[in-house]
Design a protein around this motif. Structure first.
Motif, PDB file in Angstrom:
ATOM      1  N   ALA A 269       0.834  -1.209   0.000  1.00  0.00           N
ATOM      2  CA  ALA A 269       0.000   0.000   0.000  1.00  0.00           C
ATOM      3  C   ALA A 269       0.866   1.255   0.000  1.00  0.00           C
ATOM      4  O   ALA A 269       0.552   2.248  -0.676  1.00  0.00           O
ATOM      5  N   GLU A 270       1.982   1.220   0.737  1.00  0.00           N
ATOM      6  CA  GLU A 270       2.870   2.382   0.782  1.00  0.00           C
ATOM      7  C   GLU A 270       3.566   2.605  -0.557  1.00  0.00           C
ATOM      8  O   GLU A 270       3.719   3.745  -1.010  1.00  0.00           O
ATOM      9  N   THR A 271       4.004   1.522  -1.206  1.00  0.00           N
ATOM     10  CA  THR A 271       4.647   1.689  -2.515  1.00  0.00           C
ATOM     11  C   THR A 271       3.657   2.204  -3.552  1.00  0.00           C
ATOM     12  O   THR A 271       4.020   3.007  -4.420  1.00  0.00           O
ATOM     13  N   GLN A 272       2.404   1.759  -3.454  1.00  0.00           N
ATOM     14  CA  GLN A 272       1.397   2.274  -4.378  1.00  0.00           C
ATOM     15  C   GLN A 272       1.135   3.757  -4.120  1.00  0.00           C
ATOM     16  O   GLN A 272       0.951   4.552  -5.061  1.00  0.00           O
ATOM     17  N   THR A 273       1.149   4.149  -2.841  1.00  0.00           N
ATOM     18  CA  THR A 273       0.996   5.576  -2.509  1.00  0.00           C
ATOM     19  C   THR A 273       2.140   6.390  -3.087  1.00  0.00           C
ATOM     20  O   THR A 273       1.937   7.477  -3.643  1.00  0.00           O
ATOM     21  N   LEU A 274       3.356   5.860  -2.971  1.00  0.00           N
ATOM     22  CA  LEU A 274       4.512   6.572  -3.509  1.00  0.00           C
ATOM     23  C   LEU A 274       4.459   6.649  -5.035  1.00  0.00           C
ATOM     24  O   LEU A 274       4.921   7.642  -5.627  1.00  0.00           O
ATOM     25  N   GLU A 275       3.912   5.632  -5.690  1.00  0.00           N
ATOM     26  CA  GLU A 275       3.775   5.694  -7.140  1.00  0.00           C
ATOM     27  C   GLU A 275       2.802   6.800  -7.549  1.00  0.00           C
ATOM     28  O   GLU A 275       3.010   7.491  -8.551  1.00  0.00           O
ATOM     29  N   ILE A 276       1.745   6.973  -6.753  1.00  0.00           N
ATOM     30  CA  ILE A 276       0.808   8.074  -7.026  1.00  0.00           C
ATOM     31  C   ILE A 276       1.503   9.418  -6.837  1.00  0.00           C
ATOM     32  O   ILE A 276       1.338  10.345  -7.626  1.00  0.00           O
ATOM     33  N   ILE A 277       2.313   9.511  -5.764  1.00  0.00           N
ATOM     34  CA  ILE A 277       3.052  10.762  -5.509  1.00  0.00           C
ATOM     35  C   ILE A 277       4.058  11.028  -6.627  1.00  0.00           C
ATOM     36  O   ILE A 277       4.244  12.176  -7.054  1.00  0.00           O
ATOM     37  N   ALA A 278       4.708   9.978  -7.136  1.00  0.00           N
ATOM     38  CA  ALA A 278       5.645  10.149  -8.249  1.00  0.00           C
ATOM     39  C   ALA A 278       4.920  10.670  -9.489  1.00  0.00           C
ATOM     40  O   ALA A 278       5.461  11.491 -10.239  1.00  0.00           O
ATOM     41  N   GLY A 279       3.695  10.200  -9.704  1.00  0.00           N
ATOM     42  CA  GLY A 279       2.900  10.729 -10.805  1.00  0.00           C
ATOM     43  C   GLY A 279       2.576  12.194 -10.614  1.00  0.00           C
ATOM     44  O   GLY A 279       2.563  12.981 -11.569  1.00  0.00           O
ATOM     45  N   ARG A 280       2.336  12.598  -9.347  1.00  0.00           N
ATOM     46  CA  ARG A 280       2.083  14.009  -9.052  1.00  0.00           C
ATOM     47  C   ARG A 280       3.344  14.838  -9.363  1.00  0.00           C
ATOM     48  O   ARG A 280       3.249  15.946  -9.904  1.00  0.00           O
ATOM     49  N   ILE A 281       4.509  14.308  -9.027  1.00  0.00           N
ATOM     50  CA  ILE A 281       5.759  15.023  -9.313  1.00  0.00           C
ATOM     51  C   ILE A 281       5.937  15.211 -10.814  1.00  0.00           C
ATOM     52  O   ILE A 281       6.304  16.293 -11.288  1.00  0.00           O
ATOM     53  N   ALA A 282       5.665  14.161 -11.587  1.00  0.00           N
ATOM     54  CA  ALA A 282       5.771  14.275 -13.043  1.00  0.00           C
ATOM     55  C   ALA A 282       4.825  15.352 -13.569  1.00  0.00           C
ATOM     56  O   ALA A 282       5.183  16.127 -14.468  1.00  0.00           O
ATOM     57  N   SER A 283       3.632  15.437 -12.990  1.00  0.00           N
ATOM     58  CA  SER A 283       2.678  16.471 -13.412  1.00  0.00           C
ATOM     59  C   SER A 283       3.194  17.862 -13.088  1.00  0.00           C
ATOM     60  O   SER A 283       3.061  18.793 -13.890  1.00  0.00           O
ATOM     61  N   GLU A 284       3.794  18.016 -11.891  1.00  0.00           N
ATOM     62  CA  GLU A 284       4.343  19.318 -11.511  1.00  0.00           C
ATOM     63  C   GLU A 284       5.451  19.742 -12.466  1.00  0.00           C
ATOM     64  O   GLU A 284       5.553  20.914 -12.848  1.00  0.00           O
ATOM     65  N   LEU A 285       6.280  18.782 -12.862  1.00  0.00           N
ATOM     66  CA  LEU A 285       7.360  19.108 -13.791  1.00  0.00           C
ATOM     67  C   LEU A 285       6.805  19.490 -15.154  1.00  0.00           C
ATOM     68  O   LEU A 285       7.306  20.411 -15.812  1.00  0.00           O
ATOM     69  N   GLU A 286       5.763  18.807 -15.592  1.00  0.00           N
ATOM     70  CA  GLU A 286       5.146  19.141 -16.870  1.00  0.00           C
ATOM     71  C   GLU A 286       4.553  20.546 -16.849  1.00  0.00           C
ATOM     72  O   GLU A 286       4.607  21.280 -17.831  1.00  0.00           O
ATOM     73  N   LEU A 287       3.994  20.923 -15.700  1.00  0.00           N
ATOM     74  CA  LEU A 287       3.365  22.237 -15.597  1.00  0.00           C
ATOM     75  C   LEU A 287       4.377  23.371 -15.712  1.00  0.00           C
ATOM     76  O   LEU A 287       4.067  24.461 -16.174  1.00  0.00           O
ATOM     77  N   ASP A 288       5.609  23.132 -15.298  1.00  0.00           N
ATOM     78  CA  ASP A 288       6.599  24.207 -15.244  1.00  0.00           C
ATOM     79  C   ASP A 288       7.575  24.256 -16.418  1.00  0.00           C
ATOM     80  O   ASP A 288       8.223  25.272 -16.640  1.00  0.00           O
ATOM     81  N   VAL A 289       7.708  23.173 -17.136  1.00  0.00           N
ATOM     82  CA  VAL A 289       8.778  23.104 -18.119  1.00  0.00           C
ATOM     83  C   VAL A 289       8.658  24.174 -19.193  1.00  0.00           C
ATOM     84  O   VAL A 289       9.662  24.695 -19.686  1.00  0.00           O
ATOM     85  N   VAL A 290       7.435  24.562 -19.565  1.00  0.00           N
ATOM     86  CA  VAL A 290       7.280  25.486 -20.678  1.00  0.00           C
ATOM     87  C   VAL A 290       7.739  26.886 -20.358  1.00  0.00           C
ATOM     88  O   VAL A 290       8.010  27.675 -21.265  1.00  0.00           O
ATOM     89  N   LEU A 291       7.847  27.221 -19.059  1.00  0.00           N
ATOM     90  CA  LEU A 291       8.259  28.568 -18.697  1.00  0.00           C
ATOM     91  C   LEU A 291       9.672  28.874 -19.157  1.00  0.00           C
ATOM     92  O   LEU A 291      10.065  30.018 -19.305  1.00  0.00           O
ATOM     93  N   GLN A 292      10.481  27.826 -19.364  1.00  0.00           N
ATOM     94  CA  GLN A 292      11.850  28.055 -19.793  1.00  0.00           C
ATOM     95  C   GLN A 292      12.162  27.445 -21.149  1.00  0.00           C
ATOM     96  O   GLN A 292      13.194  27.744 -21.732  1.00  0.00           O
ATOM     97  N   GLU A 293      11.284  26.587 -21.669  1.00  0.00           N
ATOM     98  CA  GLU A 293      11.637  25.927 -22.910  1.00  0.00           C
ATOM     99  C   GLU A 293      10.681  26.228 -24.049  1.00  0.00           C
ATOM    100  O   GLU A 293      11.100  26.256 -25.204  1.00  0.00           O
TER     101      GLU A 293
END
Length: 539
Positions: A269-293
């Motif tokens: 259950a904890e590893t599945q929670t961390l996988e969801i959090i990792a998906g959130r991190i990927a989303s955060e990175l996607e949201l910001d990348v265009v500001l510089q690229e």
């Protein structure tokens, strides 16, 4: 399926061959959704890393020399010497304590000076560490995705996500490692509860990062004992850890590591929670990348860097050797390139010419026009009879070279060193202040911008600058910054701040003005220039 590879022996020694056979047999199976490696043994003590590693050595030296020691205490309250962070807030205090308890202890004067200096250096180290963390988080967004708007700082958001991950699985520390463009290295880009100097360490080669490779292949890796199989290459010296892939639907981006100070298991259950959090991190990175690229092409970014470097190179950095006079200038563009500049030069008749220019517009457009304006000032200064004549001629040149939609502000002064006479002509929205030990005076009001019409009537002032007095010229960006914060009183507060430091050199007077602007804690939306000319007191 819960798959566990378990080693009962404390060390791989006599049973090494048997363990290797078991390992080969296990690796022949298809990889499960996550990997568990653990060893049942008494937990080793965790050694916490100091954020100021040189502090212990300094404290030992003081113990030997003066019989007192140093201690860093987190929090803003209490006694001691303040250590401030990047936002100017007190993050902790440096305390001077006796080796033996003494309620009446007061540090010697020499120790107090040393502690004060150390606190200032620790503040600078902390600010640099925080700035580095933010920069690394911004670099984490260097991935190809579509344009999305993002308002919050990526570093702050990643810190919040990592703190949430630690709380959810009861971990001790967390880190995000991102792949480089060549997909050959993993660089630390964000971390919680790790020493800031980790950001200074080189990137980890991906080929040797076995756990990260397995995670990037799609499997969460749980290490219940990181010392049992060191070739899995846990990046931090923690007893247990968990590695989760960070990826979009099409691209692997990096890995999320959660570390624990105790030997422990991470449940499914904890590893599945961390996988969801990792998906959130990927989303955060996607949201910001265009500001510089995506907002600007890579070629335009390179051009802006070159223009910004050229603008800085063209600013004067060596003061003229003028007996009895001191001057200092500072220009900061709101973006990479901009329209502000300052300059000084010696004229053929021995007078000193000073200039503050402020071109409307942004980035390359403003930088190009600022270069033209600075060139026009230098050309006309060779034969203009006085400051007013020069501003009129520069306006004619500026107006002729534009299509009627380019405007600028200009303050140009001529200092006669022998007499102390200063003549200044101004066109536009720059601001001039006369600062004396007894008070201050605003020298002119706003007038027509350069380029607004063929003939302008620049504001013209003459002042006999007395020894110990100074004149300050500021671009419109500084004026607007002060007015937006405090209204008409903003200029008065600024002038009084400079007057409080009037006995100091011009550089220190200018620094006092910059510090006041910094304390206003407002986003810098305009280019800013401050120029200080001081006549030294008679000896």
């Amino acid at each position: 399926m819960d798959w566990r590879l378990e080693f009962k022996s404390p060390r791989i020694s006599a049973e090494k061959d048997k363990c290797r056979q078991n390992w080969r047999a296990t690796m022949a199976r298809p990889f499960p959704s996550y990997l568990r490696i653990h060893r049942q043994e008494t937990a080793r003590p965790y050694a916490e890393k100091a954020f100021f590693p040189g502090l212990a050595s300094a404290s030992e030296a003081l113990v030997e020399a003066f019989g007192c020691q140093l201690e860093f205490q987190e929090g803003a309250a209490g006694k001691g010497y303040s250590v401030v962070d990047l936002d100017g807030k007190t993050s902790g205090r440096l305390l001077v304590k006796p080796v033996l308890d003494d309620p009446d202890f007061a540090p010697p004067r020499e120790v107090a000076k040393i502690a004060d200096a150390l606190a200032a250096m620790m503040s600078e180290v902390q600010r640099l560490q925080s700035a580095l963390e933010q920069r690394e988080a911004e670099l984490a967004t260097n991935i190809p995705v579509s344009v999305v708007d993002s308002k919050n700082l990526i570093a702050t958001r990643l810190q919040g996500v990592l703190k949430g991950a630690i709380e959810n699985v009861h971990g001790s520390a967390a880190a995000i490692y991102m792949l480089d463009d060549a997909t050959s290295e993993l660089k630390l880009r964000a971390a919680v509860n790790l020493p800031p100097d980790r950001f200074l360490e080189p990137a980890r080669p991906l080929a040797a990062a076995v756990a990260d490779l397995e995670a990037l292949a799609g499997s969460a890796v749980v290490l219940e004992d990181t010392a049992l199989l060191p070739h899995w290459r846990c990046p931090e010296n923690y007893p247990s850890a968990c590695c989760i892939p960070i990826s979009t639907s099409t691209n692997p981006l990096g890995t999320l590591w959660i570390f624990s100070e105790e030997y422990r298991d991470f449940s499914e259950a904890e590893t599945q929670t961390l996988e969801i959090i990792a998906g959130r991190i990927a989303s955060e990175l996607e949201l910001d990348v265009v500001l510089q690229e995506k907002s600007e092409s890579h070629q335009l970014t390179q051009q802006l860097h070159a223009v910004a470097a050229q603008q800085d190179h063209q600013l004067p950095h060596i003061k003229p050797l003028l007996e009895g006079w001191d001057l200092a200038g500072w220009t900061e563009q709101a973006e990479q390139a901009g329209g502000d500049f300052h300059d000084w030069s010696m004229l053929d008749n021995g007078a000193l010419a000073i200039t503050v220019g402020d071109v409307d517009g942004r980035q390359l457009e403003a930088a190009m026009m600022a270069g033209q304006l600075a060139t026009a000032v230098k050309s006309h200064s060779r034969y203009a009879a006085d400051a007013r004549t020069l501003v009129n001629r520069v306006n004619h040149t500026f107006w002729s070279a534009s299509a009627g939609d380019r405007f600028a502000s200009l303050s140009y002064g001529v200092i006669h060193p022998d007499t102390g006479l200063i003549e200044i002509a101004n066109s536009g929205e720059t601001c001039g202040l006369l600062i004396t030990p007894d008070g201050w005076e605003e020298l002119w009001e706003m007038s027509f911008l350069l380029g607004a019409r063929t003939d302008i009537d620049p504001r013209y002032v003459e002042r006999l600058l007395q020894p110990g007095s100074a004149i300050t010229m500021m671009s419109s960006g500084v004026r607007e910054y002060l007015f937006d914060e405090a209204g008409p009183e903003g200029i008065a507060q600024f002038a009084e701040k400079l007057r409080e430091h009037l006995e100091l050199p011009a550089d220190r007077i200018l620094t006092a003005g910059r510090e006041l602007l910094a304390k206003l804690d407002r986003p810098t939306a305009c280019d800013q220039t401050i120029f200080v000319v001081k006549r030294r007191p008679d000896r």
